[in-house]
Design an enzyme around this catalytic site. Structure first.
Site, mmCIF file in Angstrom:
data_model
loop_
_atom_site.group_PDB
_atom_site.id
_atom_site.type_symbol
_atom_site.label_atom_id
_atom_site.label_comp_id
_atom_site.label_asym_id
_atom_site.label_seq_id
_atom_site.Cartn_x
_atom_site.Cartn_y
_atom_site.Cartn_z
ATOM 1 N N LYS A 25 4.802 -43.051 45.479
ATOM 2 C CA LYS A 25 5.983 -43.448 45.365
ATOM 3 C C LYS A 25 6.608 -43.051 43.883
ATOM 4 O O LYS A 25 7.675 -42.739 43.932
ATOM 5 C CB LYS A 25 6.334 -44.930 45.576
ATOM 6 C CG LYS A 25 5.995 -45.384 46.671
ATOM 7 C CD LYS A 25 5.797 -46.731 47.008
ATOM 8 C CE LYS A 25 5.466 -47.265 48.562
ATOM 9 N NZ LYS A 25 5.227 -48.520 48.858
ATOM 10 N N GLN A 43 4.806 -54.211 45.604
ATOM 11 C CA GLN A 43 3.527 -53.388 46.573
ATOM 12 C C GLN A 43 2.939 -54.592 47.252
ATOM 13 O O GLN A 43 2.169 -55.428 46.609
ATOM 14 C CB GLN A 43 2.816 -52.519 45.705
ATOM 15 C CG GLN A 43 1.731 -51.740 46.670
ATOM 16 C CD GLN A 43 2.580 -50.743 47.661
ATOM 17 O OE1 GLN A 43 3.561 -50.228 47.108
ATOM 18 N NE2 GLN A 43 1.959 -50.688 48.819
ATOM 19 N N ASP A 84 12.910 -52.048 50.082
ATOM 20 C CA ASP A 84 11.906 -51.983 51.362
ATOM 21 C C ASP A 84 12.737 -52.582 52.578
ATOM 22 O O ASP A 84 11.965 -52.646 53.685
ATOM 23 C CB ASP A 84 10.692 -53.038 50.987
ATOM 24 C CG ASP A 84 9.458 -52.210 50.519
ATOM 25 O OD1 ASP A 84 9.403 -50.946 50.678
ATOM 26 O OD2 ASP A 84 8.664 -52.618 49.648
#
Ligand code: NAD
Length: 284
Positions: free
Chosen positions: A53, A97, A120
């Site tokens: 990422k 995460q 997200d």
């Protein structure tokens, strides 16, 4: 013989296009779009995802703020950090995460991220936006990538029968909703579905997001179907593989995504797209 959908190449093209947009953003606002990436602990798979990422951010011209926190980080520390980042006008996106270490409750912590920075797309507000067909919301990255991969085949989703195997909040449910948004007739299968093959064999578009190697074999796939394999597993030789028995399904299907190199790179490309979208709204 089916065609392999090259997710890596498609993601590369999208990221190249985003580069121009991030450059324009930086010129207009005197700073790059900025994504905060928070990782707690040392989970090796998570470390790889976070690294990918951050690399993607560099490639498209997004600033990444990396917070690598120790395994024993207390919830109060994370709560304060999320609060600080929510208030920071130069932070456009925040990502925690997952999975978090067992003493931290993701169900309580993730909702603390401002829905405007929730790149997200996991917050109730953003999931609600998807349900209500409100395109201003930030939608979940993996499902967004899956829709792009299906569209890349040139097939028209409208009117097709899409079967989604898996009903998680992160993949199964939102991708089913996006397929519906694109006018597919959608069936959702899950761990309690009886005679899974009876459903998958009816699929013009088959999306599999379970996490079980070779769950889908050639006899479970309709001739010419578009098969999207979301699963990430390690086989007996320690190699990455999906949920679909790729070798046997390839000759029968119309299109198929490989693992690795299919859905994974697109998830990251969509994270970049969401960060850019959040940044544009943040400066309005
Ligand atoms: P999850 O564990 O939250 O959900 C799995 C789903 O599979 C559940 O809804 C369950 O009902 C269903 N299921 C379990 N056994 C089944 C069976 N025998 N038949 C039918 N359905 C069954 O997982 P998730 O977060 O949705 O992820 C699924 C897979 O996709 C995992 O392998 C994960 O690593 C992978 N994944 C990949 C990406 C990517 O970017 N490539 C992103 C997210 C998840």
């Amino acid at each position: 013989m089916g065609k392999v959908i090259d997710g890596k190449a498609i993601a590369g093209v999208l990221q190249e296009k985003m580069k121009a947009q991030t450059a324009y953003f930086s010129m207009q606002f005197g700073r790059k779009p900025s994504l905060a990436v928070i990782m707690v602990g040392e989970d090796p798979a998570s470390a790889v995802y976070v690294r990918n990422k951050i690399r993607a951010c560099e490639a498209v011209g997004i600033n990444s703020q990396s917070y690598k926190l120790p395994q024993d980080t207390e919830a109060s520390y994370l709560i304060d950090l999320i609060d600080k980042l929510n208030k920071d006008s130069a932070t456009d996106g925040i990502l925690v995460q997952l999975p978090l270490p067992s003493h931290l409750d993701a169900k309580k912590l993730i909702p603390l991220i401002s829905s405007k920075k929730d790149v997200d797309g996991f917050s109730a507000k953003n999931i609600g936006a998807l349900m209500l067909d409100d395109r201003t919301g930030l939608y979940s990255c993996t499902p967004l990538g899956i829709i792009q991969l299906i569209k890349s085949t040139g097939i028209n989703i409208a009117g097709k029968h899409a079967v989604v195997v898996g009903r998680s909040n992160e993949v199964g449910k939102p991708v089913a909703m996006m397929l519906l948004q694109n006018h597919a007739t959608v069936t959702i299968c899950h761990s309690k579905t009886e005679s899974l093959g009876d459903y998958t064999r009816m699929a013009d578009i088959l999306v599999v997001a379970v996490g079980k190697e070779k769950l889908i074999t050639a006899d479970m796939v309709k001739e010419g179907a578009v098969v999207i394999d979301v699963g990430i597993n390690r086989n007996a030789e320690g190699k990455l593989c999906g949920d679909v028995d790729f070798e046997s399904v390839l000759p029968k299907c119309g299109f198929i995504t490989p693992v690795p190199g299919g859905v994974g790179p697109m998830t990251i490309a969509m994270l970049m797209a969401n960060t850019l979208k959040a940044a544009k709204r943040n400066v309005q």
